[in-house]
Design an enzyme around this catalytic site. Sequence first.
Site, short mmCIF file in Angstrom:
data_model
loop_
_atom_site.label_atom_id
_atom_site.label_comp_id
_atom_site.label_asym_id
_atom_site.label_seq_id
_atom_site.Cartn_x
_atom_site.Cartn_y
_atom_site.Cartn_z
N GLU A 143 -69.36 -43.32 -88.32
CA GLU A 143 -69.78 -44.70 -87.96
C GLU A 143 -69.09 -45.16 -86.67
O GLU A 143 -68.71 -46.32 -86.55
CB GLU A 143 -69.58 -45.65 -89.14
N THR B 220 -77.15 -38.89 -85.79
CA THR B 220 -76.41 -37.80 -85.12
C THR B 220 -77.24 -36.52 -85.05
O THR B 220 -77.99 -36.19 -85.96
CB THR B 220 -75.11 -37.54 -85.89
N GLU B 221 -77.06 -35.80 -83.93
CA GLU B 221 -77.73 -34.50 -83.73
C GLU B 221 -76.69 -33.50 -83.22
O GLU B 221 -75.60 -33.89 -82.80
CB GLU B 221 -78.84 -34.65 -82.68
N HIS C 137 -43.77 -38.91 -101.25
CA HIS C 137 -43.87 -37.97 -102.39
C HIS C 137 -43.14 -36.65 -102.12
O HIS C 137 -43.04 -35.81 -103.02
CB HIS C 137 -45.35 -37.66 -102.71
N ARG D 123 -69.52 -51.15 -90.13
CA ARG D 123 -68.12 -51.05 -89.69
C ARG D 123 -67.21 -51.99 -90.47
O ARG D 123 -66.06 -51.64 -90.78
CB ARG D 123 -68.03 -51.33 -88.18
N SER E 47 -71.37 -39.14 -80.34
CA SER E 47 -70.93 -40.44 -79.81
C SER E 47 -71.95 -40.99 -78.82
O SER E 47 -72.20 -42.19 -78.77
CB SER E 47 -69.58 -40.28 -79.11
C1 LIG Z 1 -68.69 -36.32 -93.31
C2 LIG Z 1 -69.53 -36.92 -92.23
C3 LIG Z 1 -70.57 -37.78 -92.56
C4 LIG Z 1 -71.42 -38.28 -91.56
N1 LIG Z 1 -72.52 -39.04 -91.93
C5 LIG Z 1 -73.43 -39.34 -90.97
C6 LIG Z 1 -74.68 -39.96 -91.35
O1 LIG Z 1 -74.95 -40.24 -92.51
N2 LIG Z 1 -75.59 -40.21 -90.37
C7 LIG Z 1 -75.36 -39.91 -89.04
O2 LIG Z 1 -76.22 -40.17 -88.22
N3 LIG Z 1 -74.17 -39.34 -88.66
C8 LIG Z 1 -73.23 -39.04 -89.60
N4 LIG Z 1 -72.05 -38.43 -89.23
C9 LIG Z 1 -71.83 -38.12 -87.84
C10 LIG Z 1 -70.73 -38.96 -87.18
O3 LIG Z 1 -71.14 -40.28 -87.04
C11 LIG Z 1 -70.36 -38.26 -85.85
O4 LIG Z 1 -69.69 -37.07 -86.20
C12 LIG Z 1 -69.50 -39.13 -84.96
O5 LIG Z 1 -70.24 -40.23 -84.47
C13 LIG Z 1 -68.92 -38.36 -83.78
O6 LIG Z 1 -69.89 -37.60 -83.12
P1 LIG Z 1 -69.61 -36.06 -82.84
O7 LIG Z 1 -69.19 -35.42 -84.11
O8 LIG Z 1 -70.78 -35.49 -82.14
O9 LIG Z 1 -68.36 -36.02 -81.87
P2 LIG Z 1 -68.40 -36.14 -80.27
O10 LIG Z 1 -69.25 -37.28 -79.85
O11 LIG Z 1 -68.67 -34.80 -79.70
O12 LIG Z 1 -66.88 -36.54 -79.98
C14 LIG Z 1 -65.80 -35.61 -79.96
C15 LIG Z 1 -64.54 -36.35 -79.50
O13 LIG Z 1 -64.72 -36.87 -78.18
C16 LIG Z 1 -64.52 -38.28 -78.17
N5 LIG Z 1 -65.44 -38.90 -77.23
C17 LIG Z 1 -66.78 -38.73 -77.13
N6 LIG Z 1 -67.27 -39.49 -76.14
C18 LIG Z 1 -66.22 -40.17 -75.61
C19 LIG Z 1 -66.08 -41.12 -74.56
N7 LIG Z 1 -67.14 -41.59 -73.87
N8 LIG Z 1 -64.85 -41.60 -74.28
C20 LIG Z 1 -63.79 -41.17 -74.99
N9 LIG Z 1 -63.85 -40.28 -76.00
C21 LIG Z 1 -65.05 -39.79 -76.30
C22 LIG Z 1 -64.78 -38.72 -79.60
O14 LIG Z 1 -64.13 -39.95 -79.90
C23 LIG Z 1 -64.22 -37.56 -80.39
O15 LIG Z 1 -62.83 -37.71 -80.50
C24 LIG Z 1 -71.17 -37.96 -90.21
C25 LIG Z 1 -70.09 -37.13 -89.86
C26 LIG Z 1 -69.30 -36.60 -90.85
C27 LIG Z 1 -68.19 -35.67 -90.46
#
Ligand SMILES: Cc1cc2nc3c(=O)[nH]c(=O)nc-3n(C[C@H](O)[C@H](O)[C@H](O)COP(=O)(O)OP(=O)(O)OC[C@H]3O[C@@H](n4cnc5c(N)ncnc54)[C@H](O)[C@@H]3O)c2cc1C
Length: 383
Positions: free
Chosen positions: A364, A125-126, A339, A244, A131
Amino acid sequence: MIRDPELLDQLIDTISRFVRERLIPNEARLAEEDAVPPELLEEMKEMGLFGLSIPEEFGGLGLTMEEEALVAMEIGKTSPAFRSVFGTNNGIGAQGILIDGTPEQKARYVPRLATGELLSSFCLTEPDSGSDAASLRTTAVRDGDHYVLNGTKRFITNGPEADIFTVMARTDPSNKGAGGITAFIVEGDTPGLKRGPADKKMGQKGAHTCDIIFEDCRVPAENIIGGREGQGFKTAMKVLDRGRLHISAVCVGVAERLVEESLNYAIERKQFGMPLADHQLVQAMLADSKTEAYAGRCMVLDAARRKDAGENVSTLASCCKLFCAEMVGRVADRAVQVHGGAGYIAEYAVERFYRDVRLFRIYEGTTQIQQLVIARNMVREVS
Ligand SMILES: Cc1cc2nc3c(=O)[nH]c(=O)nc-3n(C[C@H](O)[C@H](O)[C@H](O)COP(=O)(O)OP(=O)(O)OC[C@H]3O[C@@H](n4cnc5c(N)ncnc54)[C@H](O)[C@@H]3O)c2cc1C
């Protein structure tokens, strides 16, 4: 597939006792101190928890997917942050090297990951790529026998502590999609690798995330996972497939714990002259949660068995993640409701779990991404 039912029973008994006697009594401390107590970390290492799914030839326990799911369900019965530390070593932190790494890479890193001597992280992630992971922008430019990495990775679990990182970076700038991405092993003390401050999270206190920043970070070319450019996105997706199922199993364990907490409270607390558990509307909540947790258990074990039998379970793993992450959210919500006011007070475990489980629907692959994966695979299979 269960290889030796007696041995597995013993392992699950040991883990179950460890969860009951050592982890559950330390849940509040974990949350208050935002850290896994060091003595528990040592006990986890001694028990082999860091190497559960790492093959025996590398010093792990080499559990099959079904065995791992059963163990993850037991571990799910306590705060998920305990699992996060060693789960990352077994899962997203080590699987890239295990699945696609060269024999030299496996020999160099995996045995130390299995013992917990090395902690690992997975950097996909960046800030501008979540996603839509294939759009990632971190670059890796070849310079002699090294690559120079630049970019920022966000929300990286174990980031503040990790010794090695699996990092997905773009080696082919002309290819903006998945094919331009390569996976690297980056050691934590490499000059140019910086760690941001730890994120302040909603829940799962004790499991830490932070930004990992690469500024002209020079990584030896021999650290490309598998030795070939352009394979990194495929590696990342294979890692997430297994992850997963593991996360789904943890969701089932947490749901079962919450059913138990809800039932015990409903039997003890009296209103209108009788236990809450005798009121039919409370019974409905208990029954719905029990049923959903059971459904989750059945589907995860079925998908795990199929994976062990060699079936491609990409769709089923997403079905499990989608259902189990949403299911445990509903179960946690009902647990707070059973509760009453106490469910909103930090003294009760359900308040903490309610916040902890929210993450399962996000990382994930969010719920929406699981829906897209399932539906796309369904359409592809027909056409
Ligand atoms: C506590 C924590 C631990 C994590 N650990 C890791 C790690 O170890 N390594 C790592 O690489 N990442 C990690 N992550 C990142 C995590 O995998 C991402 O936050 C996640 O994949 C979602 O990406 P985003 O936050 O950019 O949300 P976005 O991609 O911006 O999504 C925002 C919303 O839009 C929806 N959305 C996006 N695209 C679509 C689409 N095409 N169609 C429909 N809905 C869509 C999403 O479902 C979501 O509801 C972690 C995140 C957290 C919070």
